[in-house]
Motif scaffolding. Structure first.
Motif, short mmCIF file in Angstrom:
data_model
loop_
_atom_site.label_atom_id
_atom_site.label_comp_id
_atom_site.label_asym_id
_atom_site.label_seq_id
_atom_site.Cartn_x
_atom_site.Cartn_y
_atom_site.Cartn_z
N VAL A 1 0.84 -1.20 0.00
CA VAL A 1 0.00 0.00 0.00
C VAL A 1 0.87 1.26 0.00
O VAL A 1 0.60 2.23 -0.70
CB VAL A 1 -0.94 0.00 1.23
CG1 VAL A 1 -1.58 1.37 1.42
CG2 VAL A 1 -2.02 -1.05 1.06
N THR B 1 2.45 1.62 -3.41
CA THR B 1 1.43 1.98 -4.40
C THR B 1 1.18 3.48 -4.37
O THR B 1 0.95 4.11 -5.40
CB THR B 1 0.12 1.23 -4.12
OG1 THR B 1 0.36 -0.18 -4.22
CG2 THR B 1 -0.96 1.62 -5.11
N ALA C 1 -6.69 1.72 -2.19
CA ALA C 1 -5.84 0.77 -1.47
C ALA C 1 -5.76 1.13 0.01
O ALA C 1 -5.83 0.26 0.88
CB ALA C 1 -4.45 0.73 -2.09
N LEU C 2 -5.62 2.42 0.29
CA LEU C 2 -5.56 2.87 1.69
C LEU C 2 -6.88 2.60 2.42
O LEU C 2 -6.89 2.15 3.56
CB LEU C 2 -5.24 4.37 1.73
CG LEU C 2 -3.87 4.79 1.19
CD1 LEU C 2 -3.77 6.31 1.16
CD2 LEU C 2 -2.75 4.20 2.00
N PHE D 1 -7.29 -1.18 2.99
CA PHE D 1 -6.39 -1.69 4.02
C PHE D 1 -6.85 -1.28 5.42
O PHE D 1 -6.81 -2.09 6.36
CB PHE D 1 -4.97 -1.19 3.76
CG PHE D 1 -3.95 -1.74 4.71
CD1 PHE D 1 -3.61 -3.09 4.69
CD2 PHE D 1 -3.33 -0.91 5.63
CE1 PHE D 1 -2.67 -3.60 5.58
CE2 PHE D 1 -2.39 -1.42 6.53
CZ PHE D 1 -2.06 -2.76 6.50
#
Length: 289
Positions: free
Chosen positions: A51, A54, A64-65, A68
């Motif tokens: 992450v 990325t 993605a954040l 996650f």
């Protein structure tokens, strides 16, 4: 992030990740992650570092954040895992870039720090914000669910309902109990409501006051409230506190309270076995088969 440092980080990402993983693993035994399985810990750490990398490639992406942070909440991991992990990553990245250069004057070191901070700080802010937002949303949903379950009014027979109370009763919950009780009495057309306090650990002056208020409110709309589940220690506490519960019936158990509710609604429990015996005796007296 400075393009020069960005290039160094991306070209040596494997080495930086390895250094980060070693340091994170060394912290595992002494912190909040010690009880987590090695397999889950390693896979989550790898996802975490992916992450981070990325974000340097696509700074405008937050999916993605967000994903996650939601995963960490579902796993039950604390926010400190994110902040500690990013601080370690910041230090490891800075140390690695510094080790690759012979130029160690103050302006150069300051430039490295600034570049690393420009990369990691937005990630920290976004992950913390995503985590906090997701956590608040989940807590809000759980609070609503608990409120719905904390004071249910259950119809058990025509015109008779039961409200089982479990756990501590505070002012906010007492308000919910009152609302559910009055709405339920009207909805179910209840003549009698049994408030069962078997699962209430402590009955003090405040709790008794709220219960009396609820019972009075029920009486004002034309129904009767019976307080059941009064254990000996609660009865003693009520007497010692000088609380007056004489205005509505009280029973030691739900069974006794239900029997009283039947009486108040002009009904009673009949033993069908005895009834069948009486019918058979009547048939025999009439000479029937």
């Amino acid at each position: 992030m400075d393009q020069k440092f960005k290039k160094i980080v991306l070209e040596n990402s494997d080495t930086i990740v390895h250094m980060w993983m070693d340091e994170i693993n060394s912290l595992k035994e002494g912190n909040y992650t010690s009880s987590i399985s090695d397999e889950l810990f390693e896979s989550t750490n790898r996802e975490f570092v992916n992450v981070i990398f990325t974000s340097i490639k696509d700074q405008g992406s937050s999916k993605a954040l967000e994903s996650f942070s939601e995963k960490l909440i579902n796993l039950g991991w604390p926010l400190s895992y994110i902040t500690d992990g990013l601080q370690v990553f910041r230090r490891v990245t800075f140390d690695y870039i510094l080790s690759q250069s012979d130029k160690l004057d103050s302006p150069y070191i300051s430039n490295i720090l600034k570049s690393v901070d420009l990369w990691t700080e937005p990630i920290i802010r976004q992950l913390v914000n995503e985590y906090s937002g997701s956590w608040e949303h989940i807590v809000s949903l759980q609070r609503v669910a608990l409120q719905e379950l904390s004071a249910p009014l259950i119809p058990v027979m025509e015109n008779i309902t039961v409200m089982p109370l479990i756990g501590t009763i505070d002012t906010e919950r007492a308000k919910l109990i009152m609302e559910n009780l009055l709405e339920g009495v009207i909805k179910h057309n209840s003549d009698v409501v049994l408030i069962d306090i078997t699962g209430v650990p402590v009955v003090d002056t405040m709790v008794a006051h709220h219960i009396i208020q609820a019972a009075e409110a029920v009486r004002l709309i034309g129904s009767t409230c019976i307080l059941v589940g009064i254990r000996p220690e609660i009865a003693q506490t009520i007497v010692n506190l000088g609380i007056d519960l004489s205005n509505f019936p009280t029973k030691s158990s739900l069974k006794k309270g239900f029997t009283k509710a039947l009486e108040l609604t002009n009904r009673k429990v009949v033993d069908t076995k005895e009834k069948n015996v009486d019918i058979e005796e009547m048939i025999e007296s009439l000479g029937g088969e």
